[in-house]
Design a protein around this motif. Structure first.
Motif, PDB file in Angstrom:
ATOM      1  N   UNK A  85       0.710  -1.589   0.035  1.00 20.96           N
ATOM      2  CA  UNK A  85       0.078  -0.281   0.075  1.00 20.96           C
ATOM      3  C   UNK A  85       0.661   0.855  -0.070  1.00 20.96           C
ATOM      4  N   UNK A  86       1.872   0.776   0.418  1.00 24.70           N
ATOM      5  CA  UNK A  86       2.614   2.189   0.500  1.00 24.70           C
ATOM      6  C   UNK A  86       3.734   3.149  -0.768  1.00 24.70           C
ATOM      7  N   UNK A  87       3.791   1.521  -0.706  1.00 25.57           N
ATOM      8  CA  UNK A  87       4.689   1.861  -2.578  1.00 25.57           C
ATOM      9  C   UNK A  87       3.819   2.354  -3.412  1.00 25.57           C
ATOM     10  N   UNK A  88       2.479   1.908  -3.539  1.00 26.20           N
ATOM     11  CA  UNK A  88       1.451   2.775  -3.813  1.00 26.20           C
ATOM     12  C   UNK A  88       0.895   4.049  -4.309  1.00 26.20           C
ATOM     13  N   UNK A  89       0.688   4.285  -2.855  1.00 24.43           N
ATOM     14  CA  UNK A  89       0.055   5.705  -2.918  1.00 24.43           C
ATOM     15  C   UNK A  89       1.456   6.445  -2.766  1.00 24.43           C
ATOM     16  N   UNK A  90       3.001   6.087  -2.167  1.00 26.38           N
ATOM     17  CA  UNK A  90       3.318   7.247  -2.351  1.00 26.38           C
ATOM     18  C   UNK A  90       4.827   7.088  -3.135  1.00 26.38           C
ATOM     19  N   UNK A  91       5.230   5.389  -3.873  1.00 23.62           N
ATOM     20  CA  UNK A  91       5.749   6.000  -5.488  1.00 23.62           C
ATOM     21  C   UNK A  91       5.334   6.604  -6.288  1.00 23.62           C
ATOM     22  N   UNK A  92       4.210   5.841  -6.648  1.00 21.36           N
ATOM     23  CA  UNK A  92       2.851   5.601  -8.141  1.00 21.36           C
ATOM     24  C   UNK A  92       2.413   6.839  -7.886  1.00 21.36           C
ATOM     25  N   UNK A  93       1.040   7.057  -7.025  1.00 23.58           N
ATOM     26  CA  UNK A  93       0.525   8.043  -6.286  1.00 23.58           C
ATOM     27  C   UNK A  93       1.621   9.814  -6.830  1.00 23.58           C
ATOM     28  N   UNK A  94       2.429   9.643  -5.229  1.00 20.89           N
ATOM     29  CA  UNK A  94       2.890  10.979  -5.115  1.00 20.89           C
ATOM     30  C   UNK A  94       3.787  11.534  -5.944  1.00 20.89           C
ATOM     31  N   UNK A  95       4.888   9.870  -6.504  1.00 20.59           N
ATOM     32  CA  UNK A  95       6.201  10.556  -6.626  1.00 20.59           C
ATOM     33  C   UNK A  95       7.662  10.720  -5.575  1.00 20.59           C
ATOM     34  N   UNK A  96       7.195  10.132  -4.300  1.00 22.42           N
ATOM     35  CA  UNK A  96       7.873  10.072  -3.479  1.00 22.42           C
ATOM     36  C   UNK A  96       7.955   8.518  -3.199  1.00 22.42           C
ATOM     37  N   UNK A  97       9.972   8.295  -2.524  1.00 17.14           N
ATOM     38  CA  UNK A  97      10.434   7.104  -2.098  1.00 17.14           C
ATOM     39  C   UNK A  97      10.035   6.870  -0.989  1.00 17.14           C
ATOM     40  N   UNK A  98       8.443   5.841  -0.924  1.00 20.98           N
ATOM     41  CA  UNK A  98       8.310   5.472   0.264  1.00 20.98           C
ATOM     42  C   UNK A  98       9.159   4.497   1.240  1.00 20.98           C
ATOM     43  N   UNK A  99      10.014   3.869   0.247  1.00 24.83           N
ATOM     44  CA  UNK A  99      11.956   2.843   1.850  1.00 24.83           C
ATOM     45  C   UNK A  99      12.408   3.687   2.073  1.00 24.83           C
ATOM     46  N   UNK A 100      12.353   5.258   1.316  1.00 24.70           N
ATOM     47  CA  UNK A 100      13.506   6.749   1.811  1.00 24.70           C
ATOM     48  C   UNK A 100      13.023   7.019   2.512  1.00 24.70           C
ATOM     49  N   UNK A 101      11.408   7.296   2.267  1.00 28.02           N
ATOM     50  CA  UNK A 101      10.864   8.480   3.676  1.00 28.02           C
ATOM     51  C   UNK A 101      10.325   7.724   4.884  1.00 28.02           C
ATOM     52  N   UNK A 102       9.843   6.094   4.795  1.00 28.88           N
ATOM     53  CA  UNK A 102       9.994   5.870   6.382  1.00 28.88           C
ATOM     54  C   UNK A 102      11.532   5.320   6.944  1.00 28.88           C
ATOM     55  N   UNK A 103      12.451   4.988   5.890  1.00 25.69           N
ATOM     56  CA  UNK A 103      13.708   5.489   6.938  1.00 25.69           C
ATOM     57  C   UNK A 103      14.152   6.315   7.488  1.00 25.69           C
ATOM     58  N   UNK A 104      13.646   7.799   7.429  1.00 27.35           N
ATOM     59  CA  UNK A 104      13.507   8.242   7.721  1.00 27.35           C
ATOM     60  C   UNK A 104      12.744   9.190   8.430  1.00 27.35           C
ATOM     61  N   UNK A 105      11.122   8.595   9.191  1.00 27.40           N
ATOM     62  CA  UNK A 105      10.145   9.109   9.201  1.00 27.40           C
ATOM     63  C   UNK A 105      10.953   8.090  11.315  1.00 27.40           C
ATOM     64  N   UNK A 106      11.157   7.023  10.684  1.00 24.21           N
ATOM     65  CA  UNK A 106      11.603   6.431  11.464  1.00 24.21           C
ATOM     66  C   UNK A 106      13.151   6.884  12.122  1.00 24.21           C
ATOM     67  N   UNK A 107      13.006   7.506  11.966  1.00 31.13           N
ATOM     68  CA  UNK A 107      14.232   8.017  13.181  1.00 31.13           C
ATOM     69  C   UNK A 107      14.235   8.905  13.481  1.00 31.13           C
ATOM     70  N   UNK A 108      13.747   9.496  12.900  1.00 29.24           N
ATOM     71  CA  UNK A 108      13.184  10.647  13.357  1.00 29.24           C
ATOM     72  C   UNK A 108      11.734  10.536  14.796  1.00 29.24           C
ATOM     73  N   UNK A 109      10.788   9.339  15.184  1.00 28.82           N
ATOM     74  CA  UNK A 109      10.351   8.408  15.986  1.00 28.82           C
ATOM     75  C   UNK A 109      11.365   8.694  17.039  1.00 28.82           C
ATOM     76  N   UNK A 110      12.811   7.826  16.559  1.00 29.67           N
ATOM     77  CA  UNK A 110      13.002   6.968  17.807  1.00 29.67           C
ATOM     78  C   UNK A 110      13.428   8.056  18.724  1.00 29.67           C
TER      79      UNK A 110
END
Length: 343
Positions: free
Chosen positions: A100-125
């Motif tokens: 679902x993340x790949x569909x919404x982020x990469x396909x529909x938004x043009x944003x890398x799901x993997x890159x954003x998730x890595x960045x956001x996980x570090x923010x949450x920590x």
């Protein structure tokens, strides 16, 4: 900046959060809400389809700028949906969440799901940690006086005026996310660079191909400016109130999980409108404490969490939407002061 030393209870025990978690679990607030997400994602999907249909029907017309503005809001809601998918609020298992993340982020938004998730996980920590939170890493903007004192190049000029420049710079945030996504494909943050690269290229091929096929070049460029500019402002207006202007954590500062999340986060009040506008992220404290909690449960969790923090004497920040913006801008102006004085 945090200056108060944690209590002995905070330093020596991990039971404070465990007790809050027990209360939250007892209320059933971590249970999945499939009907809610079916309706929410379905509504956003239908709205996106309606926007595309309107774009095709209107053809080569300046009225398309209204479509661009509407789609900026839709893209903002898609970004919030991608956020919830990444936190497994929608699905409990990794594979459907990732698909679902790949569909919404990469396909529909043009944003890398993997890159954003890595960045956001570090923010949450480590929220608002000067060295560990990528969301407050010094770049063109500085988030603490320490960072301001070390700013070089364009950051020195922008840092002097960043409170004024913040809103105009947000107009570029959507494009910045896409640029950063392509850049990240060569790094370790993206586990499937070929797949995500193909999906990102497909997104922009359809996006720009559709624009320049239906619209004249001038109208197409105007559409991109309105759409991407308002999309960036929407993203900034949702994410900036949550942590900006809250205490920053320096290296070596020790806080337990409960206090680290509560003291660096701010909730935004405003009722149903703010809930919809911010996709539930106005309950930022509860979201940081329980990232997988479905959005409709956050309101009840807020009541429990605020009451529990009062029992422990932990400051709990709640403010209105516009007051949160004012606080964030004051913070940007304050931390840029050393750069203004150095001229």
């Amino acid at each position: 900046m945090l200056t108060k030393t944690p209590t002995a209870r905070a330093r020596g025990k991990g039971s404070d959060f465990a007790e809050l978690s027990r209360r939250i679990t007892a209320e059933g607030l971590l249970r999945r809400r499939p009907l809610y997400y079916t309706l929410r994602l379905g509504t956003v999907g239908l709205t996106l389809a309606g926007g595309v249909a309107a774009f095709l029907v209107l053809g080569d017309s300046w009225s398309q700028l209204f479509v661009a503005a509407a789609l900026a809001v839709v893209f903002g809601q898609l970004a919030l949906a991608a956020h919830d998918l990444a936190h497994r609020q929608v699905f409990s298992r990794r594979r459907p969440s990732e698909a679902g993340g790949l569909l919404v982020a990469d396909v529909l938004l043009g944003m890398s799901y993997g890159w954003w998730m890595n960045k956001h996980t570090r923010h949450h920590a480590n929220p608002n940690h000067e060295q560990k939170d990528p969301d407050v890493a010094p770049d063109l903007l500085v988030w603490s006086r320490r960072q301001a004192s070390r700013a070089q190049g364009p950051a020195r000029f922008i840092g002097r005026h960043q409170a004024v420049l913040f809103l105009p710079m947000l107009t570029l945030e959507g494009l910045n996310l896409s640029f950063s996504s392509f850049k990240a494909l060569r790094g370790p943050a993206v586990k499937r660079p070929i797949l995500e690269g193909v999906l990102l290229v497909a997104h922009f091929a359809v996006y720009f191909g559709g624009l320049f096929t239906v619209l004249s070049p001038g109208k197409a460029l105007a559409f991109v400016a309105v759409h991407q500019g308002l999309f960036g402002i929407y993203l900034g207006s949702v994410f900036a109130p949550n942590h900006k202007g809250m205490p920053m954590i320096e290296e070596g500062r020790q806080l337990d999980f409960l206090r680290r999340q509560v003291l660096t986060s701010r909730n935004v009040t405003g009722g149903v409108f703010v809930d919809l506008f911010m996709g539930g992220l106005n309950h930022q404290i509860e979201h940081h404490l329980f990232p997988s909690m479905p959005t409709p449960a956050l309101g009840r969790a807020q009541v429990i969490t605020e009451r529990y923090c009062a029992e422990l004497g932990i400051p709990y920040c709640r403010t209105g939407l516009f007051a949160s913006y004012a606080t964030a801008l004051r913070h940007l102006r304050s931390v840029g002061e050393p750069l203004r004085e150095a001229r």
